[in-house]
Design an enzyme around this catalytic site. Structure first.
Site, short mmCIF file in Angstrom:
data_model
loop_
_atom_site.label_atom_id
_atom_site.label_comp_id
_atom_site.label_asym_id
_atom_site.label_seq_id
_atom_site.Cartn_x
_atom_site.Cartn_y
_atom_site.Cartn_z
N PRO A 1 0.82 -1.22 0.00
CA PRO A 1 0.00 0.00 0.00
C PRO A 1 0.84 1.26 0.00
O PRO A 1 0.53 2.22 -0.70
CB PRO A 1 -0.85 -0.12 1.27
N TYR A 2 1.93 1.26 0.76
CA TYR A 2 2.82 2.42 0.80
C TYR A 2 3.47 2.63 -0.57
O TYR A 2 3.44 3.74 -1.12
CB TYR A 2 3.89 2.22 1.86
N ALA A 3 4.05 1.56 -1.13
CA ALA A 3 4.74 1.68 -2.41
C ALA A 3 3.78 2.09 -3.52
O ALA A 3 4.11 2.93 -4.37
CB ALA A 3 5.41 0.35 -2.75
N SER B 1 1.00 3.79 -3.22
CA SER B 1 0.61 5.19 -3.04
C SER B 1 1.72 6.13 -3.46
O SER B 1 1.47 7.19 -4.06
CB SER B 1 0.20 5.45 -1.59
#
Length: 259
Positions: free
Chosen positions: A159-161, A163
């Site tokens: 999810p971080y990557a 986003s």
């Protein structure tokens, strides 16, 4: 104009969303040292107060306003207060971020949505709200924080990557849309910087050790080492630079064989 004048931020007004901790704080204090009046904002009022005091100690003006990138109205209030106090916003840094390590196939949708909403949609909100005033003024510098996870696969941070890859795409798209308005839009992609958010993942862990092994400099970045690139993108020196994602990673992404 001399060479150093190109990097002078005197007379500029900067807003750093997510500017009370980590790299956002480093950038905010760097802008103040370079001559700008700087307003930092985040969810925690005590942290806003502390960094505002540091900015004032450098002889610059500021405000004390909390906001939350998940709450569009709070960002609008921040924008309106800055314009009322300073009459303009020249520089916007979108530095608020959130991450969590989780197996992708087991990722909880609520957790996924919270991270994407913070990192991507929160950045969009900042760009929209402050960007409109910059376009009206025919001048502005928007600097988003991406990540080197936007360029390489990193274990269990989908999810971080995702986003941050989207933040890079948003940066490029918005740069094209605003290119003739006097507003430049760029991003910084920090590498191995220990911050409150990343420290549990990289300090003394197998993950951190692998990253150090793969880094040509074999060390983590120091917070102050993000300041120079951030000042460059905010300054007149970057007048012809837009749509770029500048990687500040000690050579990590270009690394092949290091010994």
């Amino acid at each position: 104009m001399t060479g150093l004048d190109f990097f002078d931020l005197s007379g500029r007004v900067a807003v750093v969303i997510g500017g009370t901790t980590g790299l956002g704080r480093e950038i905010a204090l760097g802008y103040a040292a370079a001559g700008a009046d700087v307003v930092v904002s985040s969810r925690r009022g005590a942290q806003v107060e502390a960094v505002a005091a540091e900015i004032e100690a450098l002889g610059r003006r500021t405000l004390r306003l909390a906001s939350d990138v998940m709450d569009r109205d709070s960002l609008q209030r921040l924008h309106d207060a800055v314009l009322a106090a300073f009459g303009k916003v020249d520089i916007l840094v979108n530095a608020a971020g959130l991450t969590k390590k989780m197996p992708t196939l087991e990722a909880d949708e609520a957790e996924w949505s919270k991270i994407v909403e913070t990192n991507l949609t929160g950045t969009l909100r900042g760009c929209q709200i402050f960007g409109r005033s910059m376009v009206a003024a025919r001048y502005g510098r928007i600097i988003n924080l991406s990540s080197m996870t936007a360029f390489r696969g990193f274990y269990q941070v989908a999810p971080y990557a995702s986003s941050k890859a989207a933040v890079s795409a948003l940066t490029r798209t918005l740069a094209i849309e605003l290119a003739e308005t006097g507003v430049n839009v760029n991003a910084l992609a920090p590498g191995l910087f220990p911050t409150d958010m990343s420290l549990p993942l990289i300090e003394g862990t197998p993950r951190g050790n692998e990253m150090l092994m793969r880094s040509p400099m074999h060390r983590f970045g120091k917070g102050r080492e993000i300041v120079g690139p951030a000042i460059f993108l905010a300054s007149q020196a970057a007048a012809f630079v837009t749509g770029q994602v500048i990687v500040v990673d000690g050579g990590y992404l270009v690394s092949g064989v290091n010994c």
